[in-house]
Scaffold this active site. Sequence first.
Site, short mmCIF file in Angstrom:
data_model
loop_
_atom_site.label_atom_id
_atom_site.label_comp_id
_atom_site.label_asym_id
_atom_site.label_seq_id
_atom_site.Cartn_x
_atom_site.Cartn_y
_atom_site.Cartn_z
N CYS A 1 2.72 7.32 9.93
CA CYS A 1 2.30 7.87 8.54
C CYS A 1 3.36 8.69 8.04
O CYS A 1 3.36 9.48 7.27
CB CYS A 1 1.19 8.48 8.56
SG CYS A 1 -0.46 7.25 8.97
N ILE B 1 -5.38 6.21 6.31
CA ILE B 1 -5.80 5.82 5.13
C ILE B 1 -4.60 5.25 4.30
O ILE B 1 -3.68 6.18 4.20
CB ILE B 1 -6.80 6.78 4.19
CG1 ILE B 1 -8.22 6.77 5.07
CG2 ILE B 1 -7.03 6.07 2.84
CD1 ILE B 1 -8.99 7.81 4.41
N ALA C 1 -7.86 2.64 8.75
CA ALA C 1 -7.81 1.87 10.21
C ALA C 1 -8.09 2.93 10.95
O ALA C 1 -7.52 4.08 11.31
CB ALA C 1 -6.07 1.59 10.47
N ARG D 1 1.06 -1.24 -0.02
CA ARG D 1 -0.02 -0.01 0.02
C ARG D 1 0.92 1.22 -0.02
O ARG D 1 2.23 1.04 0.19
CB ARG D 1 -1.09 -0.09 1.23
CG ARG D 1 -0.27 0.02 2.48
CD ARG D 1 -0.85 0.59 3.66
NE ARG D 1 -0.32 0.46 4.83
CZ ARG D 1 0.72 1.28 5.49
NH1 ARG D 1 1.12 2.31 4.51
NH2 ARG D 1 1.29 1.04 6.70
N GLY D 2 0.21 2.41 -0.18
CA GLY D 2 1.03 3.65 0.13
C GLY D 2 1.19 3.99 1.23
O GLY D 2 0.76 3.23 2.14
N GLY D 3 2.17 4.87 1.75
CA GLY D 3 2.31 5.54 2.85
C GLY D 3 3.52 4.77 3.84
O GLY D 3 4.11 3.94 3.26
N HIS E 1 -0.93 -1.09 14.05
CA HIS E 1 -2.08 -1.73 13.89
C HIS E 1 -2.29 -2.67 15.24
O HIS E 1 -1.22 -3.42 15.52
CB HIS E 1 -2.53 -2.59 12.90
CG HIS E 1 -2.38 -1.84 11.28
ND1 HIS E 1 -3.13 -0.96 11.29
CD2 HIS E 1 -1.52 -2.02 10.20
CE1 HIS E 1 -3.13 -0.20 9.90
NE2 HIS E 1 -1.87 -0.99 9.46
#
Length: 221
Positions: free
Chosen positions: A174, A144, A158, A74-76, A81
Amino acid sequence: MSAVRVLRLGPVPYAHALRVQERCVAAARSVAAESLVLSEPVGPVYAWGLRGAPGPAEAAGLRARGAELLPVRRGGHVTFHGPGQLLAFPVLHLRRRRLPLRRYVGALEELGLRLCRGLGLGEARALPPPFTGVWVGDCKICAIGVHCGSHITSHGLALNCCTDLSWFEHIVPCGLEGKGVTSLSQELGRHIPVEHVLEPFLDCFREVFDCTLVFSEEPGD
């Protein structure tokens, strides 16, 4: 109106939710089915996307705290989590929906905003790039990060419901220096478990993505 299959996994390891998601992506490619995977991580995990992998010393320190480390598609940058967090992985056909990727990310933000405001958090807001997600002041409440391949989405959002926020203190969440992290429980001053958020979340998902939901009991092992 399209139908989206919902898989409510409940509390499961983060890696398990990723495996279920990948099966949904395969189904989307073969039979054009759309899915929504919902889960709550049972253990602490630090995950990062295409950027922001922790260095060896940082990774060793995070593992020493008892957390699992996982690179994801994913990006980021790196984020946390864990228990008390709602993970939502929509597997949608953006071409069939005629939905550009940027507008899709905006729809996820709108989903998070509607949910937070509906739960009584009227000050929730979205910010311009690079501050993707849903914010309360300078603190992010909903992160996101998405992946899109062959016009099919994966990963998603999340939402911190009753997450132990101290896990975020060991990273730059992030990759955003000077920003904090918060949760529904912290902002609303009462305990908000993930299961109390599921139905309002699904209502907002229906509205934002203009779909019907079909619930599946498939465990997704």
